[in-house]
Design an enzyme around this catalytic site. Structure first.
Site, short mmCIF file in Angstrom:
data_model
loop_
_atom_site.label_atom_id
_atom_site.label_comp_id
_atom_site.label_asym_id
_atom_site.label_seq_id
_atom_site.Cartn_x
_atom_site.Cartn_y
_atom_site.Cartn_z
CB SER A 7 -0.90 0.01 1.24
OG SER A 7 -1.51 1.29 1.33
CG HIS A 32 -3.68 -1.89 -1.74
ND1 HIS A 32 -4.72 -2.67 -2.18
CD2 HIS A 32 -4.14 -1.22 -0.66
CE1 HIS A 32 -5.77 -2.49 -1.40
NE2 HIS A 32 -5.44 -1.60 -0.47
CG ASP A 34 -5.25 1.69 1.23
OD1 ASP A 34 -6.17 0.91 0.92
OD2 ASP A 34 -4.19 1.30 1.78
CG MET A 36 -8.42 5.65 3.37
SD MET A 36 -7.43 5.23 4.81
CE MET A 36 -5.82 5.81 4.31
CG HIS A 65 -9.24 -0.55 -0.40
ND1 HIS A 65 -8.62 -0.83 0.81
CD2 HIS A 65 -10.57 -0.70 -0.18
CE1 HIS A 65 -9.54 -1.13 1.71
NE2 HIS A 65 -10.74 -1.05 1.14
CG MET A 67 -11.35 2.13 2.57
SD MET A 67 -9.97 2.03 3.73
CE MET A 67 -8.62 2.17 2.60
CG MET A 136 -11.70 -4.37 5.14
SD MET A 136 -10.38 -3.84 4.02
CE MET A 136 -9.42 -2.82 5.12
N GLY A 141 -9.05 2.32 7.90
CA GLY A 141 -9.02 3.77 7.93
C GLY A 141 -8.77 4.40 9.29
CG ASP A 174 -6.23 -3.68 2.79
OD1 ASP A 174 -5.27 -3.32 3.48
OD2 ASP A 174 -6.85 -2.92 2.01
N GLY A 175 -4.95 -5.17 5.93
CA GLY A 175 -5.02 -4.61 7.28
C GLY A 175 -4.06 -5.27 8.25
N GLY A 196 1.69 -2.99 4.31
CA GLY A 196 1.96 -1.56 4.44
C GLY A 196 3.34 -1.31 5.02
ZN ZN Z 1 -6.49 -1.08 1.26
#
Ligand code: ZN
Length: 216
Positions: A7, A32, A34, A36, A65, A67, A136, A141, A174-175, A196
């Site tokens: 990410s 990836h 993100d 947000m 992705h 969010m 997730m 987030g 993811d996470g 990440g």
């Molecule tokens: Zn993500």
């Protein structure tokens, strides 16, 4: 084969181009991205311009992705951004079918992400429309979240369902994925791994990616 998707949000934005080049050199599969909105999730990242800029400097697959609340309001700008995969959150919209059709219609692969408390059966009428499910594995987030081990059963149940349906659907996790829990998520069926901080702080990134991709 396992696909590794660092990410870019965990990278250093002051040298974004260099960070993307480093991903390529390390042999990853996806970037990836993100997105947000500070509303659907607490954090705020960046918009579609950053995707367009990343697209200019890499041939890696861009795994976007979203969010964001009600992605139907702004899906066009992401479809035009150079994204290769667009994942929407099940919880962010009531227009799942429409959105997934729009995404596929633009020649982009489709994903649905599920928050930790969202059950798998919400996907029952969507399997025809998706190329990837993103589970997730921590609360999305928010800063400082940890891996939720309860998600291992969910990943495994999803794998069983996909085998039963005989569909070529990827399972992304993811996470808060790190070198300790990655083996576990792969063992229960994940094949696309979002990583990440653990990636960006690794000393030997090519070595790390090589080992992760061959993990069983
Ligand atoms: Zn993500």
């Amino acid at each position: 084969m396992i696909k590794i998707a660092p990410s870019i949000f965990a990278g250093d934005f002051s040298i974004l181009g260099q960070q993307v080049a480093e991903l390529e050199k390390a042999g990853v599969d996806y970037v990836h991205v993100d997105i947000m909105d500070g509303h659907f999730v607490k954090l705020l990242s960046f918009g579609s311009k950053v995707i367009r800029d990343i697209k200019k400097c890499t041939s890696l697959i861009l795994d976007v992705h979203l969010m964001i609340e009600k992605p139907e309001r702004c899906i066009e700008e992401f479809l035009e951004s150079g994204a290769d995969i667009i994942t929407i959150h099940f919880e962010s919209t009531l227009q799942h079918k429409w959105l997934l059709n729009e995404i596929r219609g633009a020649g982009v692969k489709t994903g649905i992400a599920l928050n930790p408390t969202t059950p798998l059966n919400v996907l029952d009428y969507l399997y025809d429309d998706i190329d990837m499910v993103s589970i997730m594995t921590s609360n999305p987030g928010l800063n400082g979240q940890s891996f939720l081990p309860g998600m291992l059963n969910k990943i495994n149940d999803l794998q069983m369902k996909i085998i039963e349906l005989k569909r070529p659907i990827d399972i992304e996790v993811d996470g808060s994925i790190n070198e300790e829990n990655i083996k576990e998520v792969i063992r229960v069926g994940a094949n696309v791994i979002v990583i990440g901080r653990a990636f960006f702080t690794a000393m030997d990134k090519p070595g790390m990616v090589y080992n992760l991709k061959r993990m069983k």
